[in-house]
Design a protein around this motif. Sequence first.
Motif, PDB file in Angstrom:
ATOM      1  N   UNK A 249       0.792  -1.249   0.056  1.00  0.00           N
ATOM      2  CA  UNK A 249      -0.010   0.043  -0.090  1.00  0.00           C
ATOM      3  C   UNK A 249       1.005   0.968  -0.034  1.00  0.00           C
ATOM      4  N   UNK A 250       2.157   1.265  -0.570  1.00  0.00           N
ATOM      5  CA  UNK A 250       2.918   2.271  -0.742  1.00  0.00           C
ATOM      6  C   UNK A 250       4.151   2.499   0.318  1.00  0.00           C
ATOM      7  N   UNK A 251       4.874   3.284  -0.154  1.00  0.00           N
ATOM      8  CA  UNK A 251       6.237   3.465   0.685  1.00  0.00           C
ATOM      9  C   UNK A 251       6.032   4.947   0.967  1.00  0.00           C
ATOM     10  N   UNK A 252       6.571   5.416   2.061  1.00  0.00           N
ATOM     11  CA  UNK A 252       6.876   4.459   3.260  1.00  0.00           C
ATOM     12  C   UNK A 252       5.871   4.195   4.437  1.00  0.00           C
ATOM     13  N   UNK A 253       4.476   4.172   4.033  1.00  0.00           N
ATOM     14  CA  UNK A 253       3.581   3.636   4.816  1.00  0.00           C
ATOM     15  C   UNK A 253       3.772   2.339   5.508  1.00  0.00           C
ATOM     16  N   UNK A 254       4.268   1.317   4.764  1.00  0.00           N
ATOM     17  CA  UNK A 254       4.472  -0.112   4.987  1.00  0.00           C
ATOM     18  C   UNK A 254       5.511   0.027   6.164  1.00  0.00           C
ATOM     19  N   UNK A 255       6.770   0.687   5.628  1.00  0.00           N
ATOM     20  CA  UNK A 255       7.762   0.401   6.519  1.00  0.00           C
ATOM     21  C   UNK A 255       7.796   1.141   7.921  1.00  0.00           C
ATOM     22  N   UNK A 256       6.863   2.363   7.917  1.00  0.00           N
ATOM     23  CA  UNK A 256       6.763   2.778   9.236  1.00  0.00           C
ATOM     24  C   UNK A 256       5.744   1.978  10.160  1.00  0.00           C
ATOM     25  N   UNK A 257       4.919   1.031   9.187  1.00  0.00           N
ATOM     26  CA  UNK A 257       4.244   0.155  10.054  1.00  0.00           C
ATOM     27  C   UNK A 257       5.068  -0.593  10.844  1.00  0.00           C
ATOM     28  N   UNK A 258       6.071  -1.063  10.254  1.00  0.00           N
ATOM     29  CA  UNK A 258       7.196  -1.937  10.792  1.00  0.00           C
ATOM     30  C   UNK A 258       7.727  -1.194  11.921  1.00  0.00           C
ATOM     31  N   UNK A 259       8.346   0.130  11.724  1.00  0.00           N
ATOM     32  CA  UNK A 259       8.697   0.716  13.105  1.00  0.00           C
ATOM     33  C   UNK A 259       7.850   0.818  14.019  1.00  0.00           C
ATOM     34  N   UNK A 260       6.461   1.012  13.911  1.00  0.00           N
ATOM     35  CA  UNK A 260       5.610   1.287  14.886  1.00  0.00           C
ATOM     36  C   UNK A 260       5.568  -0.223  15.612  1.00  0.00           C
ATOM     37  N   UNK A 261       5.769  -1.059  14.947  1.00  0.00           N
ATOM     38  CA  UNK A 261       5.761  -2.546  15.610  1.00  0.00           C
ATOM     39  C   UNK A 261       6.935  -2.768  16.347  1.00  0.00           C
ATOM     40  N   UNK A 262       7.954  -2.324  16.029  1.00  0.00           N
ATOM     41  CA  UNK A 262       9.150  -2.352  16.646  1.00  0.00           C
ATOM     42  C   UNK A 262       9.392  -1.352  17.955  1.00  0.00           C
ATOM     43  N   UNK A 263       8.408  -0.435  18.158  1.00  0.00           N
ATOM     44  CA  UNK A 263       8.578   0.452  18.997  1.00  0.00           C
ATOM     45  C   UNK A 263       9.540   1.602  18.775  1.00  0.00           C
ATOM     46  N   UNK A 264       9.884   2.042  17.381  1.00  0.00           N
ATOM     47  CA  UNK A 264      10.938   2.861  17.011  1.00  0.00           C
ATOM     48  C   UNK A 264      10.257   4.099  16.746  1.00  0.00           C
ATOM     49  N   UNK A 272      -0.116  13.524   0.374  1.00  0.00           N
ATOM     50  CA  UNK A 272      -1.298  12.575  -0.109  1.00  0.00           C
ATOM     51  C   UNK A 272      -1.008  11.346   0.502  1.00  0.00           C
ATOM     52  N   UNK A 273       0.123  10.729   1.096  1.00  0.00           N
ATOM     53  CA  UNK A 273       0.018   9.634   1.581  1.00  0.00           C
ATOM     54  C   UNK A 273      -0.844   9.231   2.629  1.00  0.00           C
ATOM     55  N   UNK A 274      -1.435   8.136   2.829  1.00  0.00           N
ATOM     56  CA  UNK A 274      -2.192   7.726   4.049  1.00  0.00           C
ATOM     57  C   UNK A 274      -1.412   6.423   4.652  1.00  0.00           C
ATOM     58  N   UNK A 275      -2.082   6.249   5.927  1.00  0.00           N
ATOM     59  CA  UNK A 275      -1.517   4.768   6.499  1.00  0.00           C
ATOM     60  C   UNK A 275      -2.083   3.671   5.952  1.00  0.00           C
ATOM     61  N   UNK A 276      -1.138   2.551   6.122  1.00  0.00           N
ATOM     62  CA  UNK A 276      -1.805   1.288   5.297  1.00  0.00           C
ATOM     63  C   UNK A 276      -3.093   0.931   6.309  1.00  0.00           C
ATOM     64  N   UNK A 277      -4.068   0.158   5.661  1.00  0.00           N
ATOM     65  CA  UNK A 277      -5.233  -0.190   6.509  1.00  0.00           C
ATOM     66  C   UNK A 277      -5.038  -1.216   7.446  1.00  0.00           C
ATOM     67  N   UNK A 278      -6.064  -1.401   8.095  1.00  0.00           N
ATOM     68  CA  UNK A 278      -6.146  -2.205   9.423  1.00  0.00           C
ATOM     69  C   UNK A 278      -5.576  -3.765   9.249  1.00  0.00           C
ATOM     70  N   UNK A 279      -6.052  -4.269   8.073  1.00  0.00           N
ATOM     71  CA  UNK A 279      -5.715  -5.532   7.601  1.00  0.00           C
ATOM     72  C   UNK A 279      -4.438  -5.667   7.309  1.00  0.00           C
ATOM     73  N   UNK A 280      -3.819  -4.846   6.668  1.00  0.00           N
ATOM     74  CA  UNK A 280      -2.178  -4.884   6.286  1.00  0.00           C
ATOM     75  C   UNK A 280      -1.559  -4.602   7.580  1.00  0.00           C
ATOM     76  N   UNK A 281      -1.832  -3.626   8.477  1.00  0.00           N
ATOM     77  CA  UNK A 281      -1.224  -3.270   9.461  1.00  0.00           C
ATOM     78  C   UNK A 281      -0.979  -4.514  10.683  1.00  0.00           C
ATOM     79  N   UNK A 282      -2.413  -5.361  10.852  1.00  0.00           N
ATOM     80  CA  UNK A 282      -2.354  -6.508  11.413  1.00  0.00           C
ATOM     81  C   UNK A 282      -1.324  -7.656  10.951  1.00  0.00           C
ATOM     82  N   UNK A 283      -1.137  -7.348   9.527  1.00  0.00           N
ATOM     83  CA  UNK A 283      -0.239  -8.697   9.096  1.00  0.00           C
ATOM     84  C   UNK A 283       0.958  -8.334   9.184  1.00  0.00           C
ATOM     85  N   UNK A 284       1.302  -7.115   9.053  1.00  0.00           N
ATOM     86  CA  UNK A 284       2.658  -6.795   9.265  1.00  0.00           C
ATOM     87  C   UNK A 284       3.263  -6.790  10.722  1.00  0.00           C
ATOM     88  N   UNK A 285       2.327  -6.437  11.816  1.00  0.00           N
ATOM     89  CA  UNK A 285       2.655  -6.720  13.209  1.00  0.00           C
ATOM     90  C   UNK A 285       2.874  -7.917  13.334  1.00  0.00           C
TER      91      UNK A 285
END
Length: 294
Positions: A249-264, A272-285
Amino acid sequence: MQSLIGTGVALVTPFKNDFSVDVAALKRIVDFQVENKIEYLVVLGTTAESATLSKAEKELVIQTVIEANKGRLPLVLGVGSNNTAEVVEELKTSDLSAFEAILSVSPYYNKPTQEGIYQHFKAIAEVSPKPIILYNVPGRTSSNMLPSTVIRLAQDFKNIVAIKEAAGDLVQAMQLIQHKPKDFLVISGDDMIALPMVLAGGSGVISVIAEGCPKDFSEMIRLGLQRKVDEAYALHYRYADLIDMIFEQGNPAGIKEVFKSLGLSENTVRLPLVNVNQDLADRIKLIVKNLNIT
């Protein structure tokens, strides 16, 4: 340019929930890269959301990275535009003393001919006080810098030392590697084909996924450079699903979700970028947890 062999990371610009630059998080991210043995850092590239940063914010990011890095790793600065005169002026007036090289994207939106691309980089090469890494990313620029143009530039200007090749085309990458001048570096700008490019004779990668798993991804590239193919591909396939996810769902929304999961950092991006949706956020986590990234 031995310092550009291996894994560089295209640093994000972390934002707080109010969309201001998160200086503390950026320092944590820099430390995370250094501690996990990345070879160099790229500041203000595409992944940094540079298009949405003011001049003052760009300077804040630059100074924060320099301060956090403390000279531990080589730094590369993104300096690019579809306005050639603007790039030339920036190179003439900027203090680039902290940087090993600049990364300059092929002009976007204008859709220049190959001769226009050549003349753009000729103008930059004639004024740049630092070595230049060309950046070909046709998915963003709508203009593919052909191998013949790259090789012409590399032959004509000694300070054009490398290309970040992000066309996602392994055949084109191999043509570059086959015909390039001896010391010219072909660096992957596509995480999924970084290892095949290295094994074909490339020099490494400027990566997005490596920010989230710097220890293993940089080790994969080192193994590839050493021609330890089986060990390298074991790491490639370990992270292949996560690579797909961070770009889904686009860069850097995806890698920022990884950083959130890592607590960084937070996962905040600017329009015009938006966060990844909840489904993808859950899968990344879940995959970050299962990979046990530290």
